[in-house]
Design a protein around this motif. Sequence first.
Motif, PDB file in Angstrom:
ATOM      1  N   MET A  40       0.801  -1.137   0.048  1.00 58.50           N
ATOM      2  CA  MET A  40       0.080  -0.027   0.066  1.00 58.50           C
ATOM      3  C   MET A  40       0.871   1.354   0.229  1.00 58.50           C
ATOM      4  SD  MET A  40      -1.377   0.201   3.855  1.00 58.50           S
ATOM      5  CE  MET A  40      -2.271   1.621   3.726  1.00 58.50           C
ATOM      6  N   LEU A  41       0.207   2.323  -0.474  1.00 63.03           N
ATOM      7  CA  LEU A  41       1.154   3.546  -0.157  1.00 63.03           C
ATOM      8  C   LEU A  41       0.787   4.428   0.856  1.00 63.03           C
ATOM      9  CD1 LEU A  41       2.881   5.505  -2.046  1.00 63.03           C
ATOM     10  CD2 LEU A  41       0.904   6.315  -3.262  1.00 63.03           C
ATOM     11  N   VAL A  42       1.709   4.887   1.534  1.00 65.87           N
ATOM     12  CA  VAL A  42       1.539   5.411   2.801  1.00 65.87           C
ATOM     13  C   VAL A  42       2.302   6.935   2.723  1.00 65.87           C
ATOM     14  CG1 VAL A  42       2.246   5.308   5.309  1.00 65.87           C
ATOM     15  CG2 VAL A  42       1.391   3.286   4.004  1.00 65.87           C
ATOM     16  N   GLY A  43       1.633   7.921   3.255  1.00 67.11           N
ATOM     17  CA  GLY A  43       1.975   9.130   3.423  1.00 67.11           C
ATOM     18  C   GLY A  43       2.403   9.622   5.101  1.00 67.11           C
ATOM     19  N   HIS A  44       1.665   8.710   5.807  1.00 65.84           N
ATOM     20  CA  HIS A  44       1.647   9.092   7.144  1.00 65.84           C
ATOM     21  C   HIS A  44       2.732   8.465   7.985  1.00 65.84           C
ATOM     22  CE1 HIS A  44      -2.736  10.476   7.374  1.00 65.84           C
ATOM     23  NE2 HIS A  44      -2.123  11.312   6.868  1.00 65.84           N
ATOM     24  N   ILE A  45       4.074   8.707   7.654  1.00 61.72           N
ATOM     25  CA  ILE A  45       4.975   7.989   8.489  1.00 61.72           C
ATOM     26  C   ILE A  45       5.856   9.006   9.258  1.00 61.72           C
ATOM     27  CG2 ILE A  45       5.422   6.407   6.863  1.00 61.72           C
ATOM     28  CD1 ILE A  45       8.009   7.844   5.717  1.00 61.72           C
ATOM     29  N   GLY A  46       6.446   8.617  10.393  1.00 61.69           N
ATOM     30  CA  GLY A  46       7.291   9.570  11.225  1.00 61.69           C
ATOM     31  C   GLY A  46       8.455   8.968  11.881  1.00 61.69           C
ATOM     32  N   ILE A  47       9.217   9.903  12.400  1.00 63.76           N
ATOM     33  CA  ILE A  47      10.231   9.204  13.208  1.00 63.76           C
ATOM     34  C   ILE A  47      10.018   9.719  14.699  1.00 63.76           C
ATOM     35  CG2 ILE A  47      12.920   9.794  13.558  1.00 63.76           C
ATOM     36  CD1 ILE A  47      12.903  10.860  10.866  1.00 63.76           C
ATOM     37  N   ILE A  48      10.251   8.614  15.339  1.00 62.96           N
ATOM     38  CA  ILE A  48       9.907   8.939  16.947  1.00 62.96           C
ATOM     39  C   ILE A  48      11.179   8.524  17.435  1.00 62.96           C
ATOM     40  CG2 ILE A  48       7.312   8.964  16.888  1.00 62.96           C
ATOM     41  CD1 ILE A  48       7.477   6.089  17.945  1.00 62.96           C
ATOM     42  N   GLY A  49      11.832   9.451  18.303  1.00 65.53           N
ATOM     43  CA  GLY A  49      13.038   8.910  18.808  1.00 65.53           C
ATOM     44  C   GLY A  49      14.181   8.621  17.817  1.00 65.53           C
ATOM     45  N   HIS A  50      15.469   8.035  18.196  1.00 64.05           N
ATOM     46  CA  HIS A  50      16.309   7.810  17.155  1.00 64.05           C
ATOM     47  C   HIS A  50      16.046   6.525  16.994  1.00 64.05           C
ATOM     48  CE1 HIS A  50      19.059  11.256  18.170  1.00 64.05           C
ATOM     49  NE2 HIS A  50      17.960  11.710  17.479  1.00 64.05           N
ATOM     50  N   ASP A  51      15.334   5.398  17.349  1.00 64.98           N
ATOM     51  CA  ASP A  51      15.425   3.998  17.045  1.00 64.98           C
ATOM     52  C   ASP A  51      14.119   3.510  16.832  1.00 64.98           C
ATOM     53  OD1 ASP A  51      14.159   4.343  19.491  1.00 64.98           O
ATOM     54  OD2 ASP A  51      15.256   2.807  20.703  1.00 64.98           O
ATOM     55  N   ARG A  52      12.814   4.393  16.409  1.00 64.91           N
ATOM     56  CA  ARG A  52      11.632   3.908  16.307  1.00 64.91           C
ATOM     57  C   ARG A  52      11.062   4.874  15.070  1.00 64.91           C
ATOM     58  NH1 ARG A  52      13.003   1.006  19.645  1.00 64.91           N
ATOM     59  NH2 ARG A  52      11.842  -0.006  21.171  1.00 64.91           N
ATOM     60  N   VAL A  53      10.438   3.933  14.095  1.00 62.59           N
ATOM     61  CA  VAL A  53       9.628   4.797  13.052  1.00 62.59           C
ATOM     62  C   VAL A  53       8.169   4.477  13.413  1.00 62.59           C
ATOM     63  CG1 VAL A  53      11.391   5.127  11.304  1.00 62.59           C
ATOM     64  CG2 VAL A  53      10.125   3.031  11.155  1.00 62.59           C
ATOM     65  N   MET A  54       7.412   5.093  12.778  1.00 61.35           N
ATOM     66  CA  MET A  54       5.879   4.910  12.811  1.00 61.35           C
ATOM     67  C   MET A  54       4.973   5.007  11.497  1.00 61.35           C
ATOM     68  SD  MET A  54       3.014   7.590  14.298  1.00 61.35           S
ATOM     69  CE  MET A  54       3.165   8.227  12.630  1.00 61.35           C
ATOM     70  N   VAL A  55       4.382   3.801  11.367  1.00 59.54           N
ATOM     71  CA  VAL A  55       3.724   3.900  10.294  1.00 59.54           C
ATOM     72  C   VAL A  55       1.976   3.879  10.662  1.00 59.54           C
ATOM     73  CG1 VAL A  55       3.140   2.641   8.119  1.00 59.54           C
ATOM     74  CG2 VAL A  55       5.484   2.747   8.957  1.00 59.54           C
ATOM     75  N   SER A  56       1.774   5.066  10.306  1.00 60.13           N
ATOM     76  CA  SER A  56       0.083   5.127  10.539  1.00 60.13           C
ATOM     77  C   SER A  56      -0.884   4.830   9.485  1.00 60.13           C
ATOM     78  CB  SER A  56      -0.059   6.565  10.975  1.00 60.13           C
ATOM     79  OG  SER A  56      -1.480   6.927  11.501  1.00 60.13           O
ATOM     80  N   LEU A  57      -1.551   3.590   9.691  1.00 64.36           N
ATOM     81  CA  LEU A  57      -2.823   3.201   8.728  1.00 64.36           C
ATOM     82  C   LEU A  57      -3.968   3.110   9.243  1.00 64.36           C
ATOM     83  CD1 LEU A  57      -0.738   0.126   7.719  1.00 64.36           C
ATOM     84  CD2 LEU A  57      -0.659   2.253   6.785  1.00 64.36           C
ATOM     85  N   ALA A  58      -4.851   3.549   8.082  1.00 64.00           N
ATOM     86  CA  ALA A  58      -6.473   3.532   8.828  1.00 64.00           C
ATOM     87  C   ALA A  58      -6.745   1.803   8.911  1.00 64.00           C
ATOM     88  CB  ALA A  58      -7.181   3.881   7.465  1.00 64.00           C
ATOM     89  N   GLY A  59      -7.570   2.004  10.025  1.00 64.25           N
ATOM     90  CA  GLY A  59      -7.538   0.402  10.702  1.00 64.25           C
ATOM     91  C   GLY A  59      -8.246  -0.825   9.656  1.00 64.25           C
ATOM     92  N   ALA A  60      -9.149   0.188   8.659  1.00 62.87           N
ATOM     93  CA  ALA A  60      -9.813  -0.791   7.805  1.00 62.87           C
ATOM     94  C   ALA A  60      -8.963  -1.377   6.546  1.00 62.87           C
ATOM     95  CB  ALA A  60     -11.044  -0.052   7.259  1.00 62.87           C
ATOM     96  N   HIS A  61      -7.709  -1.091   6.421  1.00 61.24           N
ATOM     97  CA  HIS A  61      -7.052  -1.337   5.060  1.00 61.24           C
ATOM     98  C   HIS A  61      -6.446  -2.891   5.274  1.00 61.24           C
ATOM     99  CE1 HIS A  61      -6.871   2.418   3.521  1.00 61.24           C
ATOM    100  NE2 HIS A  61      -6.001   3.179   4.407  1.00 61.24           N
ATOM    101  N   TYR A  62      -6.300  -3.442   4.246  1.00 61.22           N
ATOM    102  CA  TYR A  62      -6.102  -4.955   4.266  1.00 61.22           C
ATOM    103  C   TYR A  62      -4.887  -5.202   4.792  1.00 61.22           C
ATOM    104  CZ  TYR A  62      -5.733  -9.699   1.707  1.00 61.22           C
ATOM    105  OH  TYR A  62      -5.498 -10.829   1.374  1.00 61.22           O
ATOM    106  N   SER A  63      -3.899  -4.410   4.331  1.00 60.05           N
ATOM    107  CA  SER A  63      -2.458  -4.624   4.878  1.00 60.05           C
ATOM    108  C   SER A  63      -2.484  -4.767   6.351  1.00 60.05           C
ATOM    109  CB  SER A  63      -1.715  -3.367   4.401  1.00 60.05           C
ATOM    110  OG  SER A  63      -1.669  -3.065   3.109  1.00 60.05           O
ATOM    111  N   ASN A  64      -3.122  -3.936   6.846  1.00 61.69           N
ATOM    112  CA  ASN A  64      -3.142  -4.024   8.490  1.00 61.69           C
ATOM    113  C   ASN A  64      -3.204  -5.565   8.985  1.00 61.69           C
ATOM    114  OD1 ASN A  64      -3.886  -1.468   7.546  1.00 61.69           O
ATOM    115  ND2 ASN A  64      -4.358  -0.926   9.692  1.00 61.69           N
ATOM    116  N   ARG A  65      -4.045  -6.330   8.449  1.00 65.76           N
ATOM    117  CA  ARG A  65      -4.229  -7.668   8.677  1.00 65.76           C
ATOM    118  C   ARG A  65      -2.840  -8.464   8.798  1.00 65.76           C
ATOM    119  NH1 ARG A  65      -9.185  -9.731   5.308  1.00 65.76           N
ATOM    120  NH2 ARG A  65     -10.488  -7.943   4.932  1.00 65.76           N
ATOM    121  N   GLY A  66      -2.105  -8.401   7.598  1.00 66.27           N
ATOM    122  CA  GLY A  66      -1.094  -8.993   7.420  1.00 66.27           C
ATOM    123  C   GLY A  66       0.214  -8.599   8.496  1.00 66.27           C
TER     124      GLY A  66
END
Length: 153
Positions: free
Chosen positions: A1-27
Amino acid sequence: MLVGHIGIIGHDRVMVSLAGAHYSNRGIKETKKLSINIVDEALLPLADRAGCVSGAKEDKSDLFDYTVGDTGAPLMTAAPVVMECSVDDVYETKGFESFICTIDHTFAEERVLTPEDKIDYRVLKPVLFEMPTYEYLRTGDVIGKCMSWGKGK
Ligand SMILES: Cc1cc2nc3c(=O)[nH]c(=O)nc-3n(C[C@H](O)[C@H](O)[C@H](O)COP(=O)(O)O)c2cc1C
């Protein structure tokens, strides 16, 4: 899937923010793995397609060539930079699941690296997505040296 909502949190974590209904979330929730594949201009048409159709309706597994990484995550062959990630935590907000990830491996094409082996964003030029107008913007121009104004003399 294509994702724009990404972010850096701290120096050792990244965040990928997905709408809960997407198919990718299941996997992602099942395997606790995902990969982040940076989109450049050459990849944009296919990436855009990945953002237009859901895997729940159409099999997108042959949209890109990929290999399977150590963690089991699919890694896009044509992406200039790929990060293979493990999901550490899920931060839930109304309608969204934000996956907090550690990065297990980063792969970059030689051509997007500086002589010091850092990613050269002037060459990589990752595509920027702008939500209000639904437009993609080109990046890559250096407009100043960080802290050159703020620190003074
Ligand atoms: C430019 C663009 C950016 C997107 N960014 C996000 C995002 O940050 N988070 C999200 O949940 N969906 C985002 N989407 C929507 C998903 O990519 C799209 O709904 C996709 O079909 C979901 O696929 P899936 O159901 O197979 O997981 C974006 C779509 C586009 C076109």
